[in-house]
Design an enzyme around this catalytic site. Structure first.
Site, mmCIF file in Angstrom:
data_model
loop_
_atom_site.group_PDB
_atom_site.id
_atom_site.type_symbol
_atom_site.label_atom_id
_atom_site.label_comp_id
_atom_site.label_asym_id
_atom_site.label_seq_id
_atom_site.Cartn_x
_atom_site.Cartn_y
_atom_site.Cartn_z
ATOM 1 N N HIS A 38 0.828 -1.207 0.000
ATOM 2 C CA HIS A 38 0.000 0.000 0.000
ATOM 3 C C HIS A 38 0.864 1.260 0.000
ATOM 4 C CE1 HIS A 38 -3.991 -1.803 0.259
ATOM 5 N NE2 HIS A 38 -3.402 -2.761 0.949
ATOM 6 N N LEU A 125 -1.953 -12.194 -5.806
ATOM 7 C CA LEU A 125 -0.757 -12.478 -6.610
ATOM 8 C C LEU A 125 -0.857 -11.862 -8.003
ATOM 9 C CD1 LEU A 125 -0.142 -16.209 -5.572
ATOM 10 C CD2 LEU A 125 0.829 -14.130 -4.569
ATOM 11 N N SER A 126 -1.749 -10.888 -8.144
ATOM 12 C CA SER A 126 -1.856 -10.088 -9.376
ATOM 13 C C SER A 126 -2.322 -10.888 -10.589
ATOM 14 C CB SER A 126 -0.532 -9.390 -9.689
ATOM 15 O OG SER A 126 -0.280 -8.435 -8.714
ATOM 16 N N SER A 128 -5.055 -10.342 -12.089
ATOM 17 C CA SER A 128 -5.654 -9.397 -13.037
ATOM 18 C C SER A 128 -4.586 -8.577 -13.747
ATOM 19 C CB SER A 128 -6.678 -8.490 -12.343
ATOM 20 O OG SER A 128 -6.082 -7.811 -11.282
ATOM 21 N N ASP A 172 1.869 -3.755 -9.591
ATOM 22 C CA ASP A 172 1.623 -5.116 -10.074
ATOM 23 C C ASP A 172 2.015 -5.257 -11.539
ATOM 24 O OD1 ASP A 172 0.531 -5.177 -7.579
ATOM 25 O OD2 ASP A 172 -1.554 -5.333 -8.259
ATOM 26 N N TYR A 221 -10.144 -1.127 -0.524
ATOM 27 C CA TYR A 221 -8.928 -0.604 -1.159
ATOM 28 C C TYR A 221 -9.077 0.881 -1.505
ATOM 29 C CZ TYR A 221 -4.964 -0.313 -4.361
ATOM 30 O OH TYR A 221 -3.801 0.057 -4.974
HETATM 31 C C1 GLA Z 1 -3.019 -4.203 -5.135
HETATM 32 C C2 GLA Z 1 -2.857 -3.044 -6.104
HETATM 33 C C3 GLA Z 1 -1.423 -2.508 -6.074
HETATM 34 C C4 GLA Z 1 -0.967 -2.208 -4.646
HETATM 35 C C5 GLA Z 1 -1.282 -3.376 -3.723
HETATM 36 C C6 GLA Z 1 -1.014 -3.066 -2.270
HETATM 37 O O1 GLA Z 1 -2.237 -5.295 -5.544
HETATM 38 O O2 GLA Z 1 -3.171 -3.439 -7.409
HETATM 39 O O3 GLA Z 1 -1.317 -1.370 -6.890
HETATM 40 O O4 GLA Z 1 -1.546 -1.018 -4.182
HETATM 41 O O5 GLA Z 1 -2.633 -3.808 -3.828
HETATM 42 O O6 GLA Z 1 0.351 -2.886 -2.050
#
Ligand code: GLA
Length: 340
Positions: A38, A125-126, A128, A172, A221
């Site tokens: 964050h 784990l990204s 998207s 990400d 978020y």
């Molecule tokens: C998600 C968001 C990122 C980042 C993280 C927290 O993965 O896509 O941009 O803010 O949360 O670190």
């Protein structure tokens, strides 16, 4: 390449009714964030690494003005034509990716796409970001453009915002587009400078799913991001990156951000010394800050973090946006099996 690739490539070819071996395929990895949570949208410094779970995107070029997309995991067919889009919700990524590739200089191309992913959805784990980067890259390459990785990442970030409405940061997509094998990536989210930091060979990175799925659209978020921006504005700063810890002592959200940015370079220094106790301690502090100050953990995740430490990890913390998803831990390589 792991053993699973030939099988995955064969299934993509079958989905597009194409001879195996005739397809162009792009690969976009997921990422785990080691430390720096964050802080990307506060112009801070983060330390993610690309992982061995990925999204593969294959395509055939079409000659009309319609695109289609199918996933090997999610039922349904996306169609995208001048009169609109139909099919599953992730088609919003396809629609936005067509525009994003155009913004990167690719002529507008219409494709039949097939996608397969081993990045768990809703796990932090990204998944998207990997989908967005893969789709934009596919459209660029189909249009004869090999984009600069930073520009690709920023365009894929716009795709994510357009498709989900979540005001995510840039970490990400940058981690996905710039990741280097066996290295973490120190990313300065203000300047977009990226430095690959070698990971010591005697250190294993363990990622464990809590089993609790979440979507950022359904999480707090956006609220947290707004609170951080309001805190920076109250201090007359562009971003919390510029705040000193004394300035945010009474604001837990801002305090997390400022203390977390400090932890990133301490972690990089500990990696360079290969100092396992220090690395573990920084992870533990990061988790406590996300749990108590930023309040994005859950009791189940806290128990998982504790269990990993009890079983012998040097340290552990929730990773990604929080509210569920995965925990990252560090351990000696020969302890990984028993800890897991
Ligand atoms: C998600 C968001 C990122 C980042 C993280 C927290 O993965 O896509 O941009 O803010 O949360 O670190």
């Amino acid at each position: 390449m792991t053993d699973a690739y030939p099988d995955r490539l064969g299934r993509l070819a079958a989905a597009l009714d194409a001879p195996a071996g005739s397809l162009t395929v792009v690969r976009a990895p997921g990422r785990v964030n080691l430390i720096g949570e964050h802080v990307d949208y506060n112009a801070g410094v983060v330390l993610p690494m690309a992982i061995d779970r990925d999204t593969l995107v294959a395509w055939r070029v079409r000659t009309d003005r319609t695109s289609t997309a199918r996933s090997l995991e999610v039922p349904g067919l996306v169609t995208y034509a001048p009169d609109g889009r139909t099919g599953p919700i992730w088609g919003a990524f396809v629609e936005a990716a067509v525009d994003a590739a155009e913004s990167l200089g690719a002529p507008r191309t219409h494709l039949d796409l097939a996608v397969t992913s081993t990045v768990p959805a809703g796990g932090g784990l990204s998944s998207s970001a990997a989908l967005g980067v893969g789709l934009v890259l596919a459209h660029c390459m189909a249009g004869g453009v090999d984009p600069d990785p930073r520009a690709l990442a920023l365009a894929a970030r716009e795709v994510e915002v357009a498709a989900t409405g979540v005001p995510c940061g840039t970490m990400d997509q940058l981690a996905c587009a710039l990741g280097v094998a066996d290295h973490a990536l120190r990313l300065d989210c203000r300047t977009l400078d990226a430095t690959a930091i070698p990971l010591p060979r005697d250190l294993a990175v363990l990622v464990v799913h809590s089993g609790i799925e979440r979507t950022l659209a359904g999480s707090e978020y956006a609220e947290r991001r707004a609170a951080c921006e309001a805190a920076a504005a109250r201090l007359g700063l562009d971003a919390l990156r510029d705040a000193r810890i004394e300035q945010v002592a009474d604001d837990p959200f801002a305090r997390h951000v400022v203390s977390e940015i400090g932890r990133v370079d301490a972690f990089v220094a500990a990696l360079e010394r290969d100092d396992h106790p220090a690395l573990g301690h920084i992870l533990d502090e990061g988790h406590a800050s996300l749990r108590d100050d930023f309040r994005v953990s859950l009791p189940e995740v806290d128990r998982l973090v504790d269990a990993l430490r009890t079983e012998g990890a040097f340290g552990a913390r929730i990773t990604g946006a929080g509210f569920g998803g995965c925990v990252v831990a560090l351990a000696e390589p020969d302890r990984v099996e028993s800890i897991a």
